[in-house]
Enzyme design. Structure first.
Site, mmCIF file in Angstrom:
data_model
loop_
_atom_site.group_PDB
_atom_site.id
_atom_site.type_symbol
_atom_site.label_atom_id
_atom_site.label_comp_id
_atom_site.label_asym_id
_atom_site.label_seq_id
_atom_site.Cartn_x
_atom_site.Cartn_y
_atom_site.Cartn_z
ATOM 1 C CE LYS A 165 0.311 -7.627 -2.460
ATOM 2 N NZ LYS A 165 -0.546 -6.692 -1.497
ATOM 3 C CE LYS A 167 -1.783 -6.688 -7.208
ATOM 4 N NZ LYS A 167 -2.661 -5.940 -6.165
ATOM 5 C CG ASP A 196 -4.262 -8.557 -3.364
ATOM 6 O OD1 ASP A 196 -5.574 -8.608 -3.254
ATOM 7 O OD2 ASP A 196 -3.601 -7.415 -3.270
ATOM 8 C CG ASN A 198 -6.390 -6.223 -6.324
ATOM 9 O OD1 ASN A 198 -5.105 -6.732 -6.781
ATOM 10 N ND2 ASN A 198 -6.232 -5.260 -5.399
ATOM 11 C CG ASN A 245 -4.962 -2.756 -1.179
ATOM 12 O OD1 ASN A 245 -5.277 -4.178 -1.413
ATOM 13 N ND2 ASN A 245 -5.170 -1.926 -2.020
ATOM 14 C CG HIS A 296 -1.827 -0.850 -0.660
ATOM 15 N ND1 HIS A 296 -2.107 0.543 -1.580
ATOM 16 C CD2 HIS A 296 -1.842 -1.610 -1.763
ATOM 17 C CE1 HIS A 296 -2.605 0.171 -2.701
ATOM 18 N NE2 HIS A 296 -2.469 -1.295 -2.884
#
Ligand code: MG
Length: 396
Positions: A165, A167, A196, A198, A245, A296
């Site tokens: 993954k 970030k 991700d 966020n 998440n 997570h």
């Protein structure tokens, strides 16, 4: 049996580099507050919580749980989950629940996993969690998509992992999409890929990235845009499962998320979802509504990671490899050092309760390290290379 004391110590452990994310930087170390619950029979249960120095918050809860039976978790939860009205202590309650389950396991001489349904797997597969890094061990910073792909290959070889993954939300979104494409080229068609940001991207940007990456078949696209509305909008326009998440990360928002069609896969988290037993509740809801479950990472040390592994081992439908920042840590506070990766997975710890023991020498050493370096959560994860910068949600 009664709880007679609660002790909390905050510790920090250096990492091999600094990790960038869309609100700043993990500045070369991670920090956790370690909890010990002591019973009148002399049994000590271990817990762990993140989010900065939590010693003061735990001290406030101490009068509420001293005198409680560590087997009476529903009673303890009622006592500590709400400070007032809607303000949840989910994160702190989770640390207490982990410690109580550790006590229960030690009393019964059974592993924690046996207290929440029993393991259906002996080890939990993990991912290569990739960040744009400052101060890499080999020197310099990650600046190009090729740097991310090279790191992914390195971690796949070192740890044996079969998924990664990134970030994201740090560099230009199309550079980050390119990094995922290069990982597909380097790691082959069966390697699991995720990205991700966020929730920091606009819906339009997230749709553009998602559509570009449809061709390479990601496992999921995690929190592509802000909030339930943002993720739902992206999900309706991109042919890739949407994971989260962030929205929802509490039971209150789970119903709206299902009704709005905002999510396909929910990442479990012991702290957001009120402890290992709360995660099992979450999984029952996900099963009911046909949602997937993944795991997570909250940048945990060995105590919480052990609790995560125990919990994940009892969830049959957890088909995705779990997240962990763990491979960036240079050490751990448990006897024997860091839990080991074997063929990309971490084994469920043996022994009663969590199956991990605090190393008091390391606790003392990393308490001092924390006192010297301070609470970076109190500094808003400020990026030292651009101290005046602040993130803008939907600004890209
Ligand atoms: Mg996430």
């Amino acid at each position: 049996m009664k709880i007679i004391d609660l002790k909390a110590r905050t510790v920090a452990i250096p990492m091999s580099c600094q990790l960038r994310h869309n609100t700043g930087v993990h500045p070369g170390y991670l920090m956790r507050t370690v909890l010990e619950l002591v019973t009148d029979e002399g049994i000590v249960g271990l817990g762990e919580v993140g989010g900065g120095d939590q010693r003061g918050a735990l001290a406030k809860l101490k009068p509420r749980i001293v005198g409680c039976d560590p087997f009476h978790l529903e009673d303890i939860k009622l006592r500590v989950l709400r400070s007032i009205y809607y303000l949840s202590n989910a994160r702190l309650y989770a640390a207490i629940e982990i410690a109580c389950l550790d006590i229960q396991g030690k009393v019964l001489n059974r592993p924690m996993s046996d207290l929440i349904g029993g393991s259906v797997r002996s080890a939990v597969p993990m991912i290569a969690y990739l960040f744009w890094r400052y101060d890499r061990p080999e020197g310099g910073d990650d600046e190009h998509p090729e740097d991310i792909a090279a790191h992914a290959v390195q971690l796949a070889e070192e740890l044996g992992v079969r998924a990664m993954k990134l970030k994201a939300g740090v560099m230009d979104p199309m550079l980050e999409a390119r990094a995922i494409e290069l990982c597909r080229e380097a790691l082959g068609p069966d390697f699991g890929l995720r990205i991700d940001p966020n929730g920091v991207w606009s819906v339009a940007t997230a749709v553009r990235v998602g559509r570009r990456l449809e061709a390479i078949g990601m496992e999921y696209f995690e929190d592509p845009a802000w909030g339930l509305e943002g993720n739902a909008a992206v999900r309706s326009q991109v042919r890739c499962p949407i994971a989260t998440n962030m929205y929802p990360n509490r039971f209150d928002d789970l119903g709206p998320a299902v009704r709005m069609g905002a999510v396909d896969i929910v990442l479990t988290d012991l702290h957001y979802w009120e402890g290992p037993r709360g995660v099992k509740d979450l999984c029952a809801v996900c099963r009911t509504f046909g949602l997937g479950v993944a795991m997570h990472s909250g940048a945990e040390f060995g105590i919480e990671l052990a609790a995560m592994i125990h919990t994940a081992s009892t969830i049959p439908e957890m088909s995705f490899s779990g997240d962990a920042h763990y491979h960036y840590l240079t050490d751990d506070i448990i006897v024997g050092g860091k839990l080991a990766y074997q063929d990309g997975a971490i084994a469920v710890p043996a022994g009663p309760g969590l199956g991990v023991v605090l190393d008091e020498d390391k606790m003392a050493f990393y308490e001092r390290y924390y006192e010297q370096h301070g609470d970076y959560y109190a500094r808003f994860h400020q990026d030292p290379r651009r101290p005046e910068w602040v993130p803008v949600v939907g600004g890209v």
